[in-house]
Design an enzyme around this catalytic site. Structure first.
Site, mmCIF file in Angstrom:
data_model
loop_
_atom_site.group_PDB
_atom_site.id
_atom_site.type_symbol
_atom_site.label_atom_id
_atom_site.label_comp_id
_atom_site.label_asym_id
_atom_site.label_seq_id
_atom_site.Cartn_x
_atom_site.Cartn_y
_atom_site.Cartn_z
ATOM 1 N N ILE A 130 0.788 -1.116 -0.112
ATOM 2 C CA ILE A 130 -0.017 0.035 0.039
ATOM 3 C C ILE A 130 1.009 1.243 -0.034
ATOM 4 O O ILE A 130 1.767 1.465 0.728
ATOM 5 C CB ILE A 130 -0.990 0.049 1.203
ATOM 6 N N GLU A 144 28.640 0.900 12.041
ATOM 7 C CA GLU A 144 28.351 1.055 10.695
ATOM 8 C C GLU A 144 29.033 2.179 10.007
ATOM 9 O O GLU A 144 28.853 3.413 10.743
ATOM 10 C CB GLU A 144 26.844 0.748 10.271
ATOM 11 N N CYS A 182 15.940 6.768 13.266
ATOM 12 C CA CYS A 182 16.467 6.398 14.714
ATOM 13 C C CYS A 182 16.955 7.459 15.056
ATOM 14 O O CYS A 182 17.218 7.588 16.370
ATOM 15 C CB CYS A 182 17.303 5.120 14.450
ATOM 16 N N TRP A 234 12.129 -0.761 7.590
ATOM 17 C CA TRP A 234 11.663 -0.194 6.387
ATOM 18 C C TRP A 234 11.835 0.993 6.095
ATOM 19 O O TRP A 234 11.421 1.648 5.186
ATOM 20 C CB TRP A 234 10.087 -0.569 6.650
ATOM 21 N N ASN A 235 12.222 1.788 7.134
ATOM 22 C CA ASN A 235 12.363 3.329 6.939
ATOM 23 C C ASN A 235 13.606 3.888 6.443
ATOM 24 O O ASN A 235 14.394 4.152 7.008
ATOM 25 C CB ASN A 235 12.227 4.163 8.477
ATOM 26 N N GLU A 294 21.953 -2.023 15.231
ATOM 27 C CA GLU A 294 21.879 -0.713 15.092
ATOM 28 C C GLU A 294 20.277 -0.359 15.121
ATOM 29 O O GLU A 294 19.444 -0.809 14.509
ATOM 30 C CB GLU A 294 22.165 -0.058 13.586
ATOM 31 N N LYS A 345 17.287 -10.052 4.312
ATOM 32 C CA LYS A 345 15.829 -10.184 4.438
ATOM 33 C C LYS A 345 15.598 -8.692 4.441
ATOM 34 O O LYS A 345 15.733 -7.737 5.452
ATOM 35 C CB LYS A 345 15.587 -10.494 5.859
#
Length: 519
Positions: A60, A500, A319, A187-188, A285, A211
């Site tokens: 969506i 990272e 984050c 997802w962000n 993270e 993933k």
């Protein structure tokens, strides 16, 4: 005759113009069935799967609430197949001349830079992120591939000096890849994590099973197509869009040698619990509750402008956004008024409009949760602006059904409240007063997180006193730097462990072997 430019949403029954290859990540189904982005699914050993064990779900568009496309979800079976292929491909990838790995990663960077507009458009369609920000994320991702390409042929160990009690000989170290690395993306803005995680893992000589998030799978799939086009061998990179079942199976898999995860604390705890079965290392993270700490001698307008820009970036769904504003009492009310004005002035609406600074949140459930947080917080704080869903009448017709929340500013927030201590993951700024330097430090450190902090002051002595006391992995003074690829990024406390970016981010994906050759 003037040619009319079509709005991006007018193509919703056509294949996206930048995704015209034959892979499932770009193939459009019948008109009107799945919308603009077509179908995406797992990439296993260089092949895009046409069906999966977990079936398909609709994706969506959060800006329109209409179907974007279809996602074929991976499950344990696809994880097993991908890990087996990665394990088989690893000896050849590891043995490849480092200069060849460097050239492949450099080619990935070149292709990504050429396709920033299309990658940005995909991110906007799947996340609702404003197009300028979405394109910036793709540009950042390309930068990490260029940076780690430069490291691919410069990974070296050290010669250990002999000691008086040492048997004569040569003692040295060799950095070596783990083998198969499992990467779980959030997802962000997953394209940013693609650069921070996949680039160093590949440069170090690992094969990767990713993933990808079912909420944002299309941009990651397009990256994978670019990587294959750049010459990455098919078995080296695998993409598995999926949910918790795929993630847990990947973590537990005995042939996965390391896990790198970005996301929230509850999921991180589950990952650590699953990883204990094989005692594999886990790079985490996690979240943050970053504070801007503003003293009276600061450039107050710049401090507020920078804090507001950061806080409402990605609609607050990040984050390391400055979601807390800690302000000295001498300038407190002035800062509250300025922050309210800056938040109100933000352009809210269609993420493809160049003036939009605030798009939708990821979905209806997120919108309702955020509004509930604001309602509860308003009982013990002052609601200055916002606090509601955006009135559909204030939006353009294309996005009136989207999941928009007003930019919200809360003042006089209780330091012990949930909104002051924990992530909202929505467009909410909490403002708290302080009176002394010691109180400011205590407030900044008063959450379970330790990802970032920003200090605003012109007093160099204060900077030297305060910065060492801030429990945060990244501290900026008088403004943020962005995220240079050479800078390490990570957190203290419950914001995770490991780094990272930079050299530290490369060596997270390497293990050191000590070798001694007796004379």
């Amino acid at each position: 005759m003037t040619r009319r430019t079509a709005h991006p949403y007018e193509n919703e029954n056509k294949a996206a113009d930048m995704t015209t290859t034959s892979s499932p990540s770009s193939r459009s189904s019948s008109p009107g069935a799945t919308g603009d982005l077509g179908v995406t699914g797992p990439l296993v050993n260089g092949t895009w799967l046409d069906k999966t064990s977990m079936g398909a779900v609709d994706h969506i568009n959060p800006a329109t609430a209409r179907t974007n496309g279809s996602v074929l979800l991976a499950g344990p079976q696809e994880v097993d197949d991908a890990v087996a292929a990665a394990k088989a491909a690893h000896p050849e990838w590891r043995a490849m001349s480092p200069d060849k790995r460097r050239r492949i990663l450099q080619r990935v960077e070149e292709l990504m830079l050429a396709r920033v507009p299309e990658l940005g458009r995909l991110t906007t369609l799947e996340l609702g992120a404003p197009i300028t920000m979405a394109s910036a994320l793709a540009h950042l991702c390309a930068g990490w591939f260029g940076y780690y390409a430069g490291w691919a042929d410069k990974i070296e160990g050290a010669t250990i000096p002999p000691s008086p009690v040492m048997v004569p000989g040569l003692d040295y170290t060799v950095p070596e890849p783990y083998g198969v690395v499992g990467i779980i993306l959030t997802w962000n803005g997953p394209i940013m994590s693609v650069g921070m995680k996949i680039a160093p893992a590949l440069a170090a000589g690992n094969c990767v099973v990713v993933k990808s998030p079912d909420l944002a799978p299309f941009t990651v799939a397009r990256f994978a197509e670019i990587a294959l086009e750049a010459g990455l061998p098919p078995g080296v990179l695998h993409i598995l869009p999926g949910g918790p079942e795929a993630g847990e199976h990947l973590v537990r898999h005995p042939d996965v040698d390391m896990i790198s995860f970005t996301g929230g604390i509850p999921t991180a705890k589950k990952i650590l619990d699953s990883a204990r079965h094989s005692l594999k290392p886990v790079l985490l993270e996690l979240g943050g509750k970053t504070a801007s700490v503003v003293f009276p001698d600061a450039d107050l307008d710049e401090a507020v402008a920078s804090t507001v820009r950061s806080c409402f970036n990605l609609s607050g769904q990040g984050c390391n956004l400055t979601t807390r504003l800690l302000v000295h009492r001498d300038v407190y009310e002035r800062v509250v008024r300025t922050a309210a004005g800056a938040a109100t002035a933000l352009g809210v609406g269609d993420p493809f409009a160049p003036t939009t600074a605030l798009g939708p949140v990821i979905g209806a459930a997120a919108r309702d949760r955020i509004l509930g947080v604001i309602e509860r917080a308003a009982d013990s704080s002052r609601l200055v602006v916002g606090g509601h869903a955006v009135d559909p009448a204030a939006l353009t017709p294309e996005v009136r059904d989207g999941y928009f929340v007003e930019p919200t500013v809360l003042a006089d927030v209780d330091p012990g409240s949930d909104v002051a201590r924990h992530e909202v993951f929505g467009p909410v700024l909490s403002i708290l007063p302080f009176g002394t330097e010691e109180e400011a430090v205590a407030l900044a450190n008063s959450t379970p997180y330790g990802l970032g902090a920003v200090l605003y002051t012109r007093d160099v002595s204060r900077v030297q006193r305060v910065v060492p006391q801030l429990q945060a992995g990244t501290v900026h003074v008088n403004g943020a730097s962005g995220q240079p690829p050479g800078a390490p990024f990570g957190g203290y406390k419950q914001s995770g462990h490991g780094r990272e970016g930079g050299k530290e981010g490369l060596f997270e994906f390497l293990q050191t072997k000590n070798v001694f050759i007796r004379a």
